[in-house]
Design a protein around this motif. Structure first.
Motif, short mmCIF file in Angstrom:
data_model
loop_
_atom_site.label_atom_id
_atom_site.label_comp_id
_atom_site.label_asym_id
_atom_site.label_seq_id
_atom_site.Cartn_x
_atom_site.Cartn_y
_atom_site.Cartn_z
N LEU A 128 0.83 -1.20 0.00
CA LEU A 128 0.00 0.00 0.00
C LEU A 128 0.86 1.25 0.00
O LEU A 128 0.57 2.21 -0.67
N GLY A 129 1.96 1.22 0.76
CA GLY A 129 2.86 2.37 0.83
C GLY A 129 3.54 2.67 -0.51
O GLY A 129 3.86 3.81 -0.80
N THR A 158 1.03 3.96 12.70
CA THR A 158 1.48 4.36 14.02
C THR A 158 0.35 4.30 15.05
O THR A 158 0.52 4.77 16.16
N ALA A 159 -0.78 3.75 14.68
CA ALA A 159 -1.92 3.66 15.60
C ALA A 159 -1.58 2.74 16.77
O ALA A 159 -0.93 1.72 16.60
N THR A 160 -2.04 3.12 17.94
CA THR A 160 -1.89 2.28 19.12
C THR A 160 -3.14 1.42 19.25
O THR A 160 -4.25 1.89 19.10
N MET A 161 -2.89 0.16 19.53
CA MET A 161 -3.96 -0.80 19.66
C MET A 161 -3.90 -1.40 21.07
O MET A 161 -2.80 -1.64 21.58
N SER A 213 -2.08 -6.87 10.11
CA SER A 213 -3.01 -6.74 9.00
C SER A 213 -3.73 -5.39 8.98
O SER A 213 -3.93 -4.81 7.92
N MET A 214 -4.10 -4.87 10.14
CA MET A 214 -4.86 -3.61 10.17
C MET A 214 -3.98 -2.36 10.16
O MET A 214 -4.41 -1.32 9.66
N HIS A 215 -2.79 -2.46 10.72
CA HIS A 215 -1.96 -1.27 10.89
C HIS A 215 -0.59 -1.39 10.22
O HIS A 215 0.26 -0.54 10.42
N LEU A 263 -5.52 -9.93 31.56
CA LEU A 263 -4.40 -9.76 30.64
C LEU A 263 -4.69 -8.56 29.75
O LEU A 263 -5.71 -8.52 29.08
N ASP A 264 -3.80 -7.58 29.79
CA ASP A 264 -3.89 -6.40 28.92
C ASP A 264 -2.70 -6.39 27.99
O ASP A 264 -1.57 -6.63 28.43
N VAL A 265 -2.94 -6.11 26.71
CA VAL A 265 -1.86 -5.94 25.74
C VAL A 265 -2.05 -4.61 25.03
O VAL A 265 -3.19 -4.17 24.81
N GLU A 266 -0.94 -3.98 24.69
CA GLU A 266 -0.99 -2.69 24.00
C GLU A 266 0.27 -2.57 23.16
O GLU A 266 1.35 -3.01 23.56
N SER A 267 0.11 -1.97 21.98
CA SER A 267 1.27 -1.74 21.13
C SER A 267 1.00 -0.61 20.16
O SER A 267 -0.13 -0.35 19.77
N ASP A 268 2.11 0.04 19.78
CA ASP A 268 2.08 1.06 18.74
C ASP A 268 2.76 0.52 17.48
O ASP A 268 3.02 1.26 16.55
N GLY A 269 3.09 -0.76 17.48
CA GLY A 269 3.77 -1.37 16.35
C GLY A 269 5.27 -1.45 16.53
O GLY A 269 5.96 -2.09 15.74
N THR A 270 5.79 -0.84 17.58
CA THR A 270 7.23 -0.88 17.86
C THR A 270 7.51 -1.75 19.08
O THR A 270 8.36 -2.62 19.05
N MET A 271 6.78 -1.48 20.16
CA MET A 271 6.92 -2.24 21.40
C MET A 271 5.57 -2.85 21.76
O MET A 271 4.53 -2.24 21.53
N LEU A 272 5.62 -4.04 22.33
CA LEU A 272 4.42 -4.70 22.84
C LEU A 272 4.48 -4.65 24.35
O LEU A 272 5.47 -5.09 24.95
#
Length: 164
Positions: free
Chosen positions: A3-4, A20-23, A52-54, A87-96
């Motif tokens: 896409l890019g 760069t979206a945080t999920m 797939s989404m980000h 259990l909580d998970v969060e990421s911006d695509g760089t760190m989980l």
């Protein structure tokens, strides 16, 4: 073509915002032995969704490490604090970021080095592969938080170079 590569200009700004979206996501478990595998699946699916989404770049090694870490944390809950677990998970695509809350009051600590010891190496493994590790007492129970890099480092530690 990605896409890019197919879009430029204004569309490229949109792609930068998407990548760069945080999920964030959460799950609750009773922490029976079957839930350990479910925590691994939850983390694996979270990372796949981010890819797939980000358009996150997540190495296979990072996915394996994330599953190992959540499995070790879940195993400790099953052994030492059976009952509900968040259990909580969060990421911006760089760190989980992985955070696990349980109702147990005892904080885990790594066992002293002992080459003859069988088992009880989980916390040592977690400490070795995570970029950060934090324990926090809560009004009820405790919270363990870790961070894992999602891309492999360009610079490899000397021990990995020697292993090739």
């Amino acid at each position: 073509m990605s896409l890019g590569q197919t879009h430029a200009g204004a569309d490229r700004k949109w792609l930068d915002k998407v990548t760069t979206a945080t999920m964030r996501s959460s799950a609750v478990y009773e922490m029976t032995s079957g839930d350990i595998g479910r925590t691994r699946s939850f983390v694996r699916e979270f990372l796949a969704t981010g890819q797939s989404m980000h358009a996150w770049t997540v190495s296979g090694r990072a996915t394996d490490i994330a599953q190992l870490v959540v499995s070790e944390l879940a195993t400790n809950v099953c052994k030492y604090a059976p009952g509900p677990c968040l259990l909580d998970v969060e990421s911006d695509g760089t760190m989980l970021s992985i955070t696990m809350w349980d109702s147990g009051a005892v904080l885990p600590s790594p066992s002293p080095a002992d080459p003859a010891r069988v088992g009880q190496h989980g916390l040592e493994l977690v400490l070795a592969v995570c970029q950060s590790f934090e324990l926090r007492r809560e009004a009820v129970g405790k919270r363990v938080s870790v961070q894992i890099a999602l891309q492999d480092s360009v610079e490899r530690p000397p021990s990995e170079e020697a292993a090739r």
